[in-house]
Design an enzyme around this catalytic site. Structure first.
Site, mmCIF file in Angstrom:
data_model
loop_
_atom_site.group_PDB
_atom_site.id
_atom_site.type_symbol
_atom_site.label_atom_id
_atom_site.label_comp_id
_atom_site.label_asym_id
_atom_site.label_seq_id
_atom_site.Cartn_x
_atom_site.Cartn_y
_atom_site.Cartn_z
ATOM 1 N N ASP A 51 4.340 6.898 2.272
ATOM 2 C CA ASP A 51 2.940 7.287 2.106
ATOM 3 C C ASP A 51 2.630 8.628 2.769
ATOM 4 O O ASP A 51 3.100 8.931 3.864
ATOM 5 C CB ASP A 51 2.021 6.243 2.729
ATOM 6 C CG ASP A 51 2.015 4.930 1.969
ATOM 7 O OD1 ASP A 51 0.932 4.432 1.679
ATOM 8 O OD2 ASP A 51 3.105 4.412 1.656
ATOM 9 N N HIS A 53 -0.905 9.733 2.045
ATOM 10 C CA HIS A 53 -2.338 9.454 2.168
ATOM 11 C C HIS A 53 -3.182 10.720 2.297
ATOM 12 O O HIS A 53 -4.081 10.816 3.140
ATOM 13 C CB HIS A 53 -2.606 8.522 3.352
ATOM 14 C CG HIS A 53 -2.517 7.076 2.974
ATOM 15 N ND1 HIS A 53 -3.436 6.441 2.172
ATOM 16 C CD2 HIS A 53 -1.584 6.134 3.278
ATOM 17 C CE1 HIS A 53 -3.074 5.181 2.002
ATOM 18 N NE2 HIS A 53 -1.954 4.971 2.657
ATOM 19 N N ASN A 77 -0.314 1.769 -4.607
ATOM 20 C CA ASN A 77 -1.569 1.038 -4.829
ATOM 21 C C ASN A 77 -2.783 1.955 -4.899
ATOM 22 O O ASN A 77 -3.817 1.590 -5.460
ATOM 23 C CB ASN A 77 -1.772 -0.011 -3.737
ATOM 24 C CG ASN A 77 -1.846 0.572 -2.344
ATOM 25 O OD1 ASN A 77 -1.003 1.376 -1.950
ATOM 26 N ND2 ASN A 77 -2.829 0.158 -1.572
ATOM 27 N N HIS A 78 -2.667 3.173 -4.373
ATOM 28 C CA HIS A 78 -3.801 4.101 -4.435
ATOM 29 C C HIS A 78 -3.805 4.951 -5.700
ATOM 30 O O HIS A 78 -4.762 5.682 -5.934
ATOM 31 C CB HIS A 78 -3.831 4.990 -3.193
ATOM 32 C CG HIS A 78 -4.314 4.263 -1.986
ATOM 33 N ND1 HIS A 78 -5.629 4.267 -1.593
ATOM 34 C CD2 HIS A 78 -3.669 3.468 -1.110
ATOM 35 C CE1 HIS A 78 -5.769 3.519 -0.517
ATOM 36 N NE2 HIS A 78 -4.587 3.022 -0.199
ATOM 37 N N HIS A 127 6.832 0.660 -4.027
ATOM 38 C CA HIS A 127 5.808 1.032 -3.053
ATOM 39 C C HIS A 127 5.464 -0.112 -2.106
ATOM 40 O O HIS A 127 5.461 0.044 -0.886
ATOM 41 C CB HIS A 127 4.527 1.500 -3.738
ATOM 42 C CG HIS A 127 3.463 1.863 -2.748
ATOM 43 N ND1 HIS A 127 3.503 3.023 -2.006
ATOM 44 C CD2 HIS A 127 2.346 1.203 -2.341
ATOM 45 C CE1 HIS A 127 2.456 3.069 -1.196
ATOM 46 N NE2 HIS A 127 1.738 1.969 -1.375
ATOM 47 N N HIS A 202 3.926 1.684 2.130
ATOM 48 C CA HIS A 202 2.723 0.847 2.062
ATOM 49 C C HIS A 202 2.135 0.424 3.405
ATOM 50 O O HIS A 202 0.946 0.157 3.502
ATOM 51 C CB HIS A 202 3.035 -0.386 1.206
ATOM 52 C CG HIS A 202 1.853 -1.166 0.730
ATOM 53 N ND1 HIS A 202 0.698 -0.568 0.263
ATOM 54 C CD2 HIS A 202 1.639 -2.501 0.624
ATOM 55 C CE1 HIS A 202 -0.159 -1.503 -0.101
ATOM 56 N NE2 HIS A 202 0.383 -2.682 0.108
#
Length: 271
Positions: A51, A53, A77-78, A127, A202
């Site tokens: 990640d 982010h 998931n994002h 992920h 994740h």
């Protein structure tokens, strides 16, 4: 300098591309991604990143150490319309472009991203984690991925699930999506699919990476000092042509090279 190089240099200076340029780039990305499998084959040597982010300045530092001809993106998931509407990307596109067109171009790409990767047929990269609906890689290959991330089911689980020491088998996830899964689940999956271990992201881990279940699964987290407040280091995993492992642990990019942190830190949901 090519047009693409110019756009990269512009982005490095945090200058927005024109809407027409974003559209053209997104269409080109779709042409590439549509050819990829749900379990995309990847050859070694390769560097595995977790990640980011949205920490753009750390991403610039991170990709100095990449293999330049080996970038495979898998969906997290994002990469979801619903999540990006809640956590800032939708608002950012609207603010910078005055319309939601750029957000639509980018989120349409999400539907084309592969769900996982298989490195030299021995390391499974995903992920989030595993699913009670999935026993084999071939079952993943049959998923229709060209859709918004569902709220449940196999595709959702691959992007949302987490390994958990205290769970035997399957458990409910506090995230509200996906599952918690224990060591016996990982052992069975790895044996059935003849893989050495699972590599996933994740979850924030303070040391940058974390092995679980007797080295059958590893979490790699690549956003240092997450949210500019967690104090964690980050890591990437480098694999040579013989799949020998080397974790590279790194700290956040220097403060004087980055912009101001977001005023509203994300909630614990991200963790």
């Amino acid at each position: 300098m090519s047009e693409l190089d110019r756009q990269i240099e512009q982005l490095k200076k945090c200058e927005a591309l024109k809407e027409s340029e974003v559209k053209a780039l997104c269409l080109k990305a779709m042409e590439i991604l549509v050819e990829e499998s749900n379990v995309q084959r990847v050859d070694a040597p390769v560097t595995i990143c977790g990640d980011i982010h949205g920490q753009f300045y750390d991403m610039k530092e991170l990709f100095k150490v990449r293999y330049p001809d080996r970038i495979t993106l898998i969906r997290g998931n994002h990469e979801s319309r619903q999540i990006t509407q809640v956590y800032g990307f939708y608002d950012e596109c609207l603010r910078k472009y005055g319309s939601v067109n750029v957000w639509r171009y980018c989120t349409d790409i999400f539907d084309y991203l592969s769900l996982s990767a298989l490195i030299e047929n021995k390391i499974f990269s995903v992920h989030g984690g595993l699913s009670p609906n999935i026993n084999t890689l071939d079952q993943i290959r049959t998923i229709d991925r060209k859709q918004e991330v569902p709220h449940d089911g196999a595709m959702c689980d691959l992007l949302w699930s987490d390994p958990e020491d205290i769970v035997d088998g399957w458990g409910l996830s506090p995230r509200g999506a996906g599952f918690l899964f224990g060591g016996s689940v990982v052992t069975s999956f790895n044996h059935t699919n003849n893989i050495d271990y699972i590599c996933r992201a994740h979850q924030l881990v303070m040391e940058g990476f974390k092995w679980m279940f007797n080295n059958q699964i590893v979490t790699v987290w690549s956003a240092p000092n997450y949210c500019y407040r967690c104090g964690n280091v980050a890591a990437i995993l480098e694999l040579d042509e013989n799949l020998n492992k080397q974790f590279r642990v790194f700290k956040a990019a220097p403060q004087d090279s980055r912009g101001a942190p977001a005023k509203r830190p994300p909630p614990d949901y991200f963790l």
